[in-house]
Design a protein around this motif. Structure first.
Motif, PDB file in Angstrom:
ATOM      1  N   LEU A  67     -15.928  32.135 -29.283  1.00 64.93           N
ATOM      2  CA  LEU A  67     -15.841  31.971 -27.836  1.00 64.93           C
ATOM      3  C   LEU A  67     -14.462  32.385 -27.333  1.00 64.93           C
ATOM      4  O   LEU A  67     -14.340  33.018 -26.275  1.00 64.93           O
ATOM      5  CB  LEU A  67     -16.151  30.518 -27.447  1.00 64.93           C
ATOM      6  N   ALA A  68     -13.433  32.077 -28.097  1.00 62.42           N
ATOM      7  CA  ALA A  68     -12.064  32.462 -27.716  1.00 62.42           C
ATOM      8  C   ALA A  68     -11.927  33.984 -27.650  1.00 62.42           C
ATOM      9  O   ALA A  68     -11.288  34.526 -26.742  1.00 62.42           O
ATOM     10  CB  ALA A  68     -11.064  31.877 -28.707  1.00 62.42           C
ATOM     11  N   ARG A  70     -14.431  36.113 -27.114  1.00 59.09           N
ATOM     12  CA  ARG A  70     -15.232  36.560 -25.962  1.00 59.09           C
ATOM     13  C   ARG A  70     -14.450  36.384 -24.650  1.00 59.09           C
ATOM     14  O   ARG A  70     -14.463  37.263 -23.797  1.00 59.09           O
ATOM     15  CB  ARG A  70     -16.558  35.812 -25.892  1.00 59.09           C
ATOM     16  N   HIS A  71     -13.779  35.257 -24.511  1.00 60.27           N
ATOM     17  CA  HIS A  71     -12.984  35.037 -23.298  1.00 60.27           C
ATOM     18  C   HIS A  71     -11.886  36.084 -23.173  1.00 60.27           C
ATOM     19  O   HIS A  71     -11.704  36.678 -22.103  1.00 60.27           O
ATOM     20  CB  HIS A  71     -12.358  33.636 -23.301  1.00 60.27           C
ATOM     21  N   ALA A  72     -11.150  36.317 -24.245  1.00 55.54           N
ATOM     22  CA  ALA A  72     -10.054  37.285 -24.210  1.00 55.54           C
ATOM     23  C   ALA A  72     -10.566  38.696 -23.935  1.00 55.54           C
ATOM     24  O   ALA A  72      -9.975  39.435 -23.137  1.00 55.54           O
ATOM     25  CB  ALA A  72      -9.270  37.246 -25.521  1.00 55.54           C
ATOM     26  N   LEU A  73     -11.672  39.071 -24.563  1.00 57.30           N
ATOM     27  CA  LEU A  73     -12.242  40.401 -24.330  1.00 57.30           C
ATOM     28  C   LEU A  73     -12.733  40.548 -22.890  1.00 57.30           C
ATOM     29  O   LEU A  73     -12.571  41.608 -22.276  1.00 57.30           O
ATOM     30  CB  LEU A  73     -13.385  40.667 -25.312  1.00 57.30           C
ATOM     31  N   PHE A  74     -13.323  39.494 -22.348  1.00 54.64           N
ATOM     32  CA  PHE A  74     -13.777  39.540 -20.960  1.00 54.64           C
ATOM     33  C   PHE A  74     -12.598  39.756 -20.015  1.00 54.64           C
ATOM     34  O   PHE A  74     -12.643  40.622 -19.137  1.00 54.64           O
ATOM     35  CB  PHE A  74     -14.516  38.249 -20.592  1.00 54.64           C
ATOM     36  N   ILE A  86      -3.599  37.469 -19.501  1.00 55.70           N
ATOM     37  CA  ILE A  86      -4.677  36.817 -20.249  1.00 55.70           C
ATOM     38  C   ILE A  86      -4.150  35.553 -20.912  1.00 55.70           C
ATOM     39  O   ILE A  86      -4.796  34.502 -20.875  1.00 55.70           O
ATOM     40  CB  ILE A  86      -5.280  37.773 -21.297  1.00 55.70           C
ATOM     41  N   GLY A  87      -2.963  35.647 -21.488  1.00 55.78           N
ATOM     42  CA  GLY A  87      -2.349  34.468 -22.092  1.00 55.78           C
ATOM     43  C   GLY A  87      -2.157  33.358 -21.080  1.00 55.78           C
ATOM     44  O   GLY A  87      -2.469  32.193 -21.348  1.00 55.78           O
ATOM     45  N   VAL A  88      -1.670  33.706 -19.899  1.00 51.09           N
ATOM     46  CA  VAL A  88      -1.471  32.706 -18.843  1.00 51.09           C
ATOM     47  C   VAL A  88      -2.811  32.103 -18.439  1.00 51.09           C
ATOM     48  O   VAL A  88      -2.949  30.880 -18.326  1.00 51.09           O
ATOM     49  CB  VAL A  88      -0.756  33.332 -17.621  1.00 51.09           C
ATOM     50  N   ALA A  89      -3.825  32.939 -18.226  1.00 52.60           N
ATOM     51  CA  ALA A  89      -5.141  32.451 -17.789  1.00 52.60           C
ATOM     52  C   ALA A  89      -5.781  31.526 -18.819  1.00 52.60           C
ATOM     53  O   ALA A  89      -6.459  30.560 -18.456  1.00 52.60           O
ATOM     54  CB  ALA A  89      -6.062  33.634 -17.504  1.00 52.60           C
ATOM     55  N   GLU A  99      -3.945  38.881 -30.345  1.00 56.03           N
ATOM     56  CA  GLU A  99      -4.642  38.667 -31.613  1.00 56.03           C
ATOM     57  C   GLU A  99      -6.139  38.442 -31.396  1.00 56.03           C
ATOM     58  O   GLU A  99      -6.964  38.959 -32.158  1.00 56.03           O
ATOM     59  CB  GLU A  99      -4.031  37.482 -32.361  1.00 56.03           C
ATOM     60  N   ARG A 100      -6.492  37.690 -30.357  1.00 59.69           N
ATOM     61  CA  ARG A 100      -7.915  37.456 -30.066  1.00 59.69           C
ATOM     62  C   ARG A 100      -8.610  38.748 -29.669  1.00 59.69           C
ATOM     63  O   ARG A 100      -9.753  38.998 -30.076  1.00 59.69           O
ATOM     64  CB  ARG A 100      -8.061  36.409 -28.960  1.00 59.69           C
TER      65      ARG A 100
END
Length: 115
Positions: A67-68, A70-74, A86-89, A99-100
């Motif tokens: 899931l982590a 998927r979130h980062a890729l999205f 992305i890191g902040v979000a 890395e994700r």
């Protein structure tokens, strides 16, 4: 799913998972330069862009992504956010976001290549 998918090709195709119009701006990476002379087309070597687009949609749903990931890729490919944002979000370090994304792309490439 067919062919040898690379990280670069998968990264180019990823926005099409969420945006149907993303394919309009894509070019076939195996096509010759537009200024090259044209030869009679070989149907066995025809444009594979549509097959790649179908494969990337299938891989998004079938690859064993966390899931982590998927979130980062999205955030990266659907919203086109930089790794820092992305890191902040996600409330994580920029390096963790990177890395994700990298591991998620790796899993999709492996899935597409039948690994």
């Amino acid at each position: 799913m067919s062919g040898a998918y690379t990280r670069e090709l998968v990264e180019q195709l990823m926005p099409a998972v969420w945006d149907r119009d993303a394919a309009r701006g894509m070019t076939n990476p195996t096509a010759p330069d537009p200024d090259m002379p044209r030869a009679k087309p070989n149907p066995k070597q025809s444009n594979t862009l549509y097959a790649h687009l179908a494969d990337i949609h299938t891989a998004w749903h079938s690859a064993p992504l966390t899931l982590a990931e998927r979130h980062a890729l999205f955030f990266r490919y659907a919203l086109d956010l930089p790794h820092t944002a992305i890191g902040v979000a996600l409330g994580i370090r920029r390096q963790s976001a990177t890395e994700r994304i990298d591991s998620g792309i790796g899993r999709i490439v492996a899935c597409l290549n039948g690994e």
